[in-house]
Write a protein that holds these residues in place. Structure first.
Motif, PDB file in Angstrom:
ATOM      1  N   HIS A  85       0.840  -1.202   0.000  1.00 39.32           N
ATOM      2  CA  HIS A  85       0.000   0.000   0.000  1.00 39.32           C
ATOM      3  C   HIS A  85       0.876   1.255   0.000  1.00 39.32           C
ATOM      4  CE1 HIS A  85      -4.101   1.449   0.438  1.00 39.32           C
ATOM      5  NE2 HIS A  85      -3.671   2.367   1.337  1.00 39.32           N
ATOM      6  N   ASN A  86       1.889   1.275   0.867  1.00 43.37           N
ATOM      7  CA  ASN A  86       2.777   2.432   0.965  1.00 43.37           C
ATOM      8  C   ASN A  86       3.644   2.596  -0.277  1.00 43.37           C
ATOM      9  OD1 ASN A  86       1.829   3.135   3.513  1.00 43.37           O
ATOM     10  ND2 ASN A  86       3.364   1.872   4.576  1.00 43.37           N
ATOM     11  N   LEU A  87       4.073   1.508  -0.872  1.00 42.42           N
ATOM     12  CA  LEU A  87       4.869   1.579  -2.098  1.00 42.42           C
ATOM     13  C   LEU A  87       4.071   2.203  -3.240  1.00 42.42           C
ATOM     14  CD1 LEU A  87       6.595  -1.927  -1.924  1.00 42.42           C
ATOM     15  CD2 LEU A  87       7.784   0.265  -1.887  1.00 42.42           C
ATOM     16  N   ILE A  88       2.788   1.827  -3.357  1.00 45.85           N
ATOM     17  CA  ILE A  88       1.931   2.408  -4.406  1.00 45.85           C
ATOM     18  C   ILE A  88       1.763   3.909  -4.181  1.00 45.85           C
ATOM     19  CG2 ILE A  88      -0.418   2.428  -5.331  1.00 45.85           C
ATOM     20  CD1 ILE A  88      -0.506  -0.618  -4.748  1.00 45.85           C
ATOM     21  N   LYS A  89       1.495   4.296  -2.934  1.00 44.29           N
ATOM     22  CA  LYS A  89       1.295   5.719  -2.615  1.00 44.29           C
ATOM     23  C   LYS A  89       2.585   6.516  -2.818  1.00 44.29           C
ATOM     24  CE  LYS A  89      -1.319   6.492   1.092  1.00 44.29           C
ATOM     25  NZ  LYS A  89      -1.880   6.294   2.467  1.00 44.29           N
ATOM     26  N   ALA A  90       3.735   5.906  -2.476  1.00 44.83           N
ATOM     27  CA  ALA A  90       5.015   6.586  -2.676  1.00 44.83           C
ATOM     28  C   ALA A  90       5.261   6.828  -4.160  1.00 44.83           C
ATOM     29  CB  ALA A  90       6.131   5.746  -2.083  1.00 44.83           C
ATOM     30  N   HIS A  91       4.993   5.802  -4.969  1.00 41.17           N
ATOM     31  CA  HIS A  91       5.156   5.965  -6.421  1.00 41.17           C
ATOM     32  C   HIS A  91       4.264   7.083  -6.944  1.00 41.17           C
ATOM     33  CE1 HIS A  91       4.780   5.270 -10.717  1.00 41.17           C
ATOM     34  NE2 HIS A  91       3.463   5.155 -10.530  1.00 41.17           N
ATOM     35  N   ALA A  92       2.984   7.087  -6.545  1.00 37.49           N
ATOM     36  CA  ALA A  92       2.044   8.094  -7.044  1.00 37.49           C
ATOM     37  C   ALA A  92       2.488   9.501  -6.651  1.00 37.49           C
ATOM     38  CB  ALA A  92       0.648   7.795  -6.512  1.00 37.49           C
ATOM     39  N   LYS A  93       2.976   9.657  -5.437  1.00 41.47           N
ATOM     40  CA  LYS A  93       3.399  10.974  -4.958  1.00 41.47           C
ATOM     41  C   LYS A  93       4.576  11.504  -5.796  1.00 41.47           C
ATOM     42  CE  LYS A  93       4.328  13.463  -0.645  1.00 41.47           C
ATOM     43  NZ  LYS A  93       3.014  14.141  -0.602  1.00 41.47           N
ATOM     44  N   VAL A  94       5.543  10.615  -6.045  1.00 39.34           N
ATOM     45  CA  VAL A  94       6.705  11.023  -6.834  1.00 39.34           C
ATOM     46  C   VAL A  94       6.296  11.348  -8.271  1.00 39.34           C
ATOM     47  CG1 VAL A  94       8.893  10.188  -7.806  1.00 39.34           C
ATOM     48  CG2 VAL A  94       8.349   9.744  -5.404  1.00 39.34           C
ATOM     49  N   TRP A  95       5.379  10.545  -8.817  1.00 36.49           N
ATOM     50  CA  TRP A  95       4.933  10.801 -10.205  1.00 36.49           C
ATOM     51  C   TRP A  95       4.283  12.171 -10.312  1.00 36.49           C
ATOM     52  CZ3 TRP A  95       0.464  11.797 -12.987  1.00 36.49           C
ATOM     53  CH2 TRP A  95       0.529  11.583 -14.368  1.00 36.49           C
ATOM     54  N   HIS A  96       3.378  12.516  -9.377  1.00 41.04           N
ATOM     55  CA  HIS A  96       2.723  13.824  -9.409  1.00 41.04           C
ATOM     56  C   HIS A  96       3.736  14.949  -9.193  1.00 41.04           C
ATOM     57  CE1 HIS A  96      -1.512  12.850  -9.842  1.00 41.04           C
ATOM     58  NE2 HIS A  96      -1.327  11.812  -9.023  1.00 41.04           N
ATOM     59  N   ASN A  97       4.716  14.707  -8.348  1.00 40.71           N
ATOM     60  CA  ASN A  97       5.776  15.686  -8.109  1.00 40.71           C
ATOM     61  C   ASN A  97       6.528  15.993  -9.398  1.00 40.71           C
ATOM     62  OD1 ASN A  97       7.889  17.231  -7.127  1.00 40.71           O
ATOM     63  ND2 ASN A  97       8.861  15.562  -6.009  1.00 40.71           N
ATOM     64  N   TYR A  98       6.935  14.926 -10.095  1.00 43.98           N
ATOM     65  CA  TYR A  98       7.667  15.113 -11.347  1.00 43.98           C
ATOM     66  C   TYR A  98       6.781  15.775 -12.401  1.00 43.98           C
ATOM     67  CZ  TYR A  98      10.543  14.125 -15.443  1.00 43.98           C
ATOM     68  OH  TYR A  98      11.294  14.248 -16.593  1.00 43.98           O
ATOM     69  N   LYS A  99       5.545  15.328 -12.489  1.00 44.17           N
ATOM     70  CA  LYS A  99       4.621  15.839 -13.505  1.00 44.17           C
ATOM     71  C   LYS A  99       4.404  17.339 -13.340  1.00 44.17           C
ATOM     72  CE  LYS A  99       2.006  14.134 -16.897  1.00 44.17           C
ATOM     73  NZ  LYS A  99       2.586  13.325 -17.971  1.00 44.17           N
ATOM     74  N   LYS A 100       4.317  17.770 -12.081  1.00 50.70           N
ATOM     75  CA  LYS A 100       3.983  19.177 -11.794  1.00 50.70           C
ATOM     76  C   LYS A 100       5.208  20.073 -11.875  1.00 50.70           C
ATOM     77  CE  LYS A 100       1.712  22.074  -8.326  1.00 50.70           C
ATOM     78  NZ  LYS A 100       1.041  22.089  -6.990  1.00 50.70           N
ATOM     79  N   HIS A 101       6.340  19.632 -11.327  1.00 52.56           N
ATOM     80  CA  HIS A 101       7.465  20.538 -11.161  1.00 52.56           C
ATOM     81  C   HIS A 101       8.618  20.340 -12.141  1.00 52.56           C
ATOM     82  CE1 HIS A 101       5.575  20.382  -7.028  1.00 52.56           C
ATOM     83  NE2 HIS A 101       5.579  21.699  -7.283  1.00 52.56           N
ATOM     84  N   PHE A 102       8.747  19.170 -12.753  1.00 46.33           N
ATOM     85  CA  PHE A 102       9.934  18.900 -13.571  1.00 46.33           C
ATOM     86  C   PHE A 102       9.635  18.510 -15.010  1.00 46.33           C
ATOM     87  CE2 PHE A 102      10.978  18.055  -9.139  1.00 46.33           C
ATOM     88  CZ  PHE A 102      12.114  18.831  -8.974  1.00 46.33           C
ATOM     89  N   GLN A 103       8.564  17.757 -15.222  1.00 48.84           N
ATOM     90  CA  GLN A 103       8.262  17.249 -16.563  1.00 48.84           C
ATOM     91  C   GLN A 103       8.057  18.352 -17.604  1.00 48.84           C
ATOM     92  OE1 GLN A 103       5.343  16.926 -18.588  1.00 48.84           O
ATOM     93  NE2 GLN A 103       6.268  15.417 -20.001  1.00 48.84           N
TER      94      GLN A 103
END
Length: 838
Positions: A85-103
């Motif tokens: 559960h935590n691994l899925i949430k960690a992945h999603a958080k990082v993906w949104h972080n990259y999508k918003k600030h770096f991508q």
């Protein structure tokens, strides 16, 4: 080279495990996001592909459940699902972080690598087994794939089965779903070992990568897929000769290519695992998975490329798999006297019932009103005519099939045990001999020559007369003398009609029968060679001068290719296979009168090593003289190419003495019986025969493939076209003296591989028309034909008319002669009258 960077591949800092409990603690999610932010800031301008976490299933299940992987905890199922559960949430958080600030300015893409096994039902038609397979896939791959690539939630299978599974809120589902720009997939031994920890639901594990790619396509709406990890392993003692890894790589990459080409699956990349040998998690250093060999004991830890590295480089350079055509297709023809044939196995005369209507002298009354049977009238005998070939009802069926094949030659085998049931000349079955003579003579009326095989043993039917079989068969040298008498009988009774003889079919494959020990195998082969030579000498001394035929034996002659072309030991193994398979019989006949030196030396080497107690028999000086030169041409049966490796074996068996093992190459088209379609192999073996045994006449006496299709045997047509093309190259370019090509075979047998051009109930297959065209064109002609078909047709038609109308022509000749005689007498008498009158 584009870097594909993984943020977390099971290398959690020890402090996070000790102070937080690792991924059990939700606080690690934010810490992981901070770490990811640092990496994006530091490396993001050069990285276009990011992976957040590598194979979270193994982290959760084996890291916190079974304890096989780091951190090695044996936890409860609640802990396992909490970590996931935590691994899925960690992945999603990082993906949104990259999508918003770096991508927006780094233009990269991100995903998570998900690994899985593949499982297939025990019974493909069983709905229950299919359902279990689906459940198994959902519990492993679906656990992480459905939330991220699906609807943001766990599979229903998991939710219904486990009350310990955490639940996502609606906001979390929306936040998690779609958090991957592509589907990154891992498929390798970590997903299959150890098997007792897999939820395979009692079904069968499979390495079919194409099937699991299809499953991903169907389950998750045809995503773009990157094979982010794929490969296999070798044992720790294997250095650079990792042939098994090559063949596993061929298998996997070829399945990926099939998925792209045939299933329209969007796979945009493939990543081999791994570059170097290293520490393999729970396996430590007991296995190796690198493309480069690392000597862990050396000071400098040298990196040496393995054969898999060289092969992978070749695949990359060719961007896939290309057929190894020896030269471009050739437009040319064989010689005008080239033999086009069809091969059949043993013709069973016992099943060919003779029609009694012209040879039964009894008179019968039909009791119509009573029992409806025919009753013999006692004391009444009618005149009968002599026996004729038309009495054998089944011969017409053979003729009908041959006429449709449009061949020039028909190869079939006699049944020794039927002709001489006692094994000697004390009892000769004249009816069976008459049947075979009728077959040959009736076939000749179609302008088709017969190539007759005297002895055609198989694994299922040895074909020896009963008394000879009981006396030890080919282990008893008296069988060779019995064969000589049998051959002489056949030459005497049938030789005036036969120009091509085969004494024994594939004696080099009788090891399948005499396999109790290698010495049995070699002794049987020894006697078979002597039997052939004695039969040839009989023909040469007594019948050749009056019958003008040719005699040989037919050897199974598949080509051998080194499975790993980067290692000399494999090339030596391939040559050793040819010496043990072909040279075993061909060297004594076509070269020295003795077995190949390579064969004798290798068996002696094995004996010195204590790996074998085999003894190859010796020929006497007289036997060498008898055998050497005892063949008028080389006859070969060729079906496929074998890929061989050097594999040291212990044991006194013929197969063990060769020290070879066969591998199946997935990149080769294969038949249902797993015969690899390798057309260039036939050209190679033909060149090898010419190089080894000189410029001798060669007949390809059997060549074919099994094809399951009854209505559209495309595989057989493809096989025929490609193999005949390579035979033509050998004939035209390599100047090999090929005199004939015989396709295998005329009719197929029930419950056997389907090699026939006709079904067991004589139904025509489409490949017949294809073979007809090859024969009529005499190869692959350009715009014109060297042999004028029109004149040939006229000649053949005239010959056929002559052969079929012999009685009518004889009657016409008699009538014409009578008329000439009458005219002569009339003229003579008129002249005499005039003389008297004068």
């Amino acid at each position: 080279i584009d870097p594909v960077v993984t943020l977390y591949h099971w290398d959690l800092p020890l402090m996070l495990q000790e102070e937080y409990g690792g991924w059990q603690n939700g606080s690690v999610i934010d810490i992981f996001n901070d770490y990811a932010t640092f990496c994006f800031q530091t490396f993001g301008d050069r990285v276009k592909y990011w992976i957040t976490i590598h194979n979270p299933y193994l982290v959760a299940w084996h890291g916190y459940g079974t304890g096989i992987h780091a951190p090695g905890e044996r936890g409860k199922i609640t802990t396992v699902y909490s970590v996931g559960h935590n691994l899925i949430k960690a992945h999603a958080k990082v993906w949104h972080n990259y999508k918003k600030h770096f991508q927006p300015y780094q233009k990269g893409m991100m995903s998570i690598v998900l690994g899985s096994h593949w499982v297939e039902p025990n019974k493909s038609e069983d709905a229950s087994d299919i359902s279990k397979c689906q459940q198994s896939m959902e519990r492993v791959l679906g656990w992480f794939a459905k939330p991220i690539h699906g609807d943001g939630d766990y599979p229903e299978e998991l939710k219904n089965e486990s009350s310990f599974l955490p639940r996502f809120t609606e906001d979390e589902k929306n936040y998690i779903k779609g958090t991957a720009d592509f589907f990154a997939f891992s498929f390798g031994p970590n997903n299959f070992k150890p098997p007792n920890t897999l939820s395979k639901m009692g079904q069968n594990l499979s390495l079919n990568l194409r099937e699991i790619l299809n499953w991903i396509k169907l389950e998750y709406n045809s995503p773009r897929i990157l094979i982010a990890e794929n490969g296999w392993f070798t044992d720790s003692h294997v250095k650079t000769d990792d042939t098994t890894a090559i063949y596993m790589m061929k298998n996997f990459i070829n399945k990926v290519l099939q998925a792209i080409r045939y299933d329209n699956i969007d796979v945009f990349g493939y990543t081999a695992w791994s570059l170097l040998d290293g520490f393999e998690w729970q396996h430590a250093y007991t296995i190796r998975r690198g493309l480069f060999y690392v000597d862990f004991e050396s000071e400098k830890k040298e990196r040496i490329p393995k054969s898999s590295a060289l092969y992978y480089r070749q695949i990359i350079q060719e961007n896939g798999f290309f057929p190894r055509e020896t030269t471009p297709s050739l437009q040319a023809q064989f010689s005008c006297d080239f033999s086009w044939g069809i091969t059949e196995s043993v013709l069973k005369a016992e099943s060919m019932a003779s029609s009694p209507q012209f040879c039964d002298s009894s008179l019968y009354l039909w009791n119509i009103t009573g029992d409806g049977l025919l009753h013999k009238v006692k004391g009444v005998k009618l005149k009968t005519r002599p026996s004729q070939c038309t009495d054998f009802v089944s011969i017409k069926k053979q003729l009908d099939l041959l006429e449709k094949m449009k061949v020039t030659h028909y190869r079939f085998a006699l049944d020794w045990s039927l002709i001489l049931p006692n094994g000697d000349l004390s009892v000769v079955n004249r009816q069976v001999l008459r049947y075979y003579r009728c077959v040959i003579s009736e076939v000749l009326k179609l302008n088709v020559q017969s190539m007759v095989t005297l002895y055609y043993p198989t694994h299922a039917y040895l074909g020896l007369p009963g008394p000879l079989l009981q006396a030890g068969g080919w282990l008893n040298q008296s069988t060779a003398h019995a064969f000589q008498d049998y051959a002489a009988l056949c030459f005497r009774e049938l030789g005036d009609l036969v120009k091509l003889w085969i004494t024994i079919n594939e004696p080099n494959r009788l090891s399948d029968v005499y396999n109790r020990s290698s010495n049995d195998t070699y002794q049987a082969a020894h006697n078979l060679l002597i039997a052939h030579a004695m039969a040839w000498r009989i023909y040469d001394e007594q019948y050749r001068s009056i019958q003008y035929g040719k005699v040989s034996l037919s050897l199974h002659s598949d080509w051998a290719e080194p499975a790993n072309p980067y290692f000399e030991s494999h090339s030596k193994a391939a040559n050793r296979f040819l010496q043990f398979e072909i040279g075993w019989f061909a060297d004594p006949i076509f070269k020295t009168g003795d077995y190949p030196a390579t064969m004798r030396e290798y068996i002696s080497f094995k004996n010195r090593k204590g790996l074998s107690h085999s003894l190859l028999p010796s020929f006497t000086r007289e036997e060498k003289q008898l055998i050497k030169g005892a063949a008028d041409f080389y006859a070969l049966n060729h079906f496929t190419t074998r890929f061989v490796i050097h594999d040291i074996q212990n044991g006194s068996q013929y197969e063990s003495d060769r020290d070879i093992q066969f591998l199946q190459d997935i990149t080769c088209l294969s038949s249902p019986s797993r015969l690899a379609v390798v057309p260039w192999g036939v050209r190679k073996v033909l060149r090898w025969i010419k190089k080894t045994y000189g410029d001798i006449d060669i007949y390809i006496t059997a060549n074919g493939i099994d094809d399951q299709s009854l209505d559209n045997d495309e595989l057989r047509k493809y096989y025929l076209g490609k193999y005949v093309q390579e035979v033509l190259k050998a004939y035209y370019i390599d100047k090999v003296k090929i005199k004939g090509y015989y396709a295998f075979k005329l009719t197929e047998e029930k419950s056997k591989p389907r090699f026939g051009f006709f079904t067991s109930d004589s139904k025509v297959k489409p490949s017949i028309k294809f073979y007809n065209n090859l024969i009529s064109n005499n190869g692959f002609p350009a715009n014109y034909s060297v042999c004028d078909p029109s004149s040939q047709d006229k000649q053949c038609s005239f010959c056929l008319f002559i052969s079929q109308k012999k009685p009518l022509i004889f009657f016409a000749c008699c009538l014409f002669s009578t008329l000439i005689l009458l005219l002569t007498i009339t003229v003579f008498h008129k002249r005499k009258r005039r003389k008297r009158f004068k």
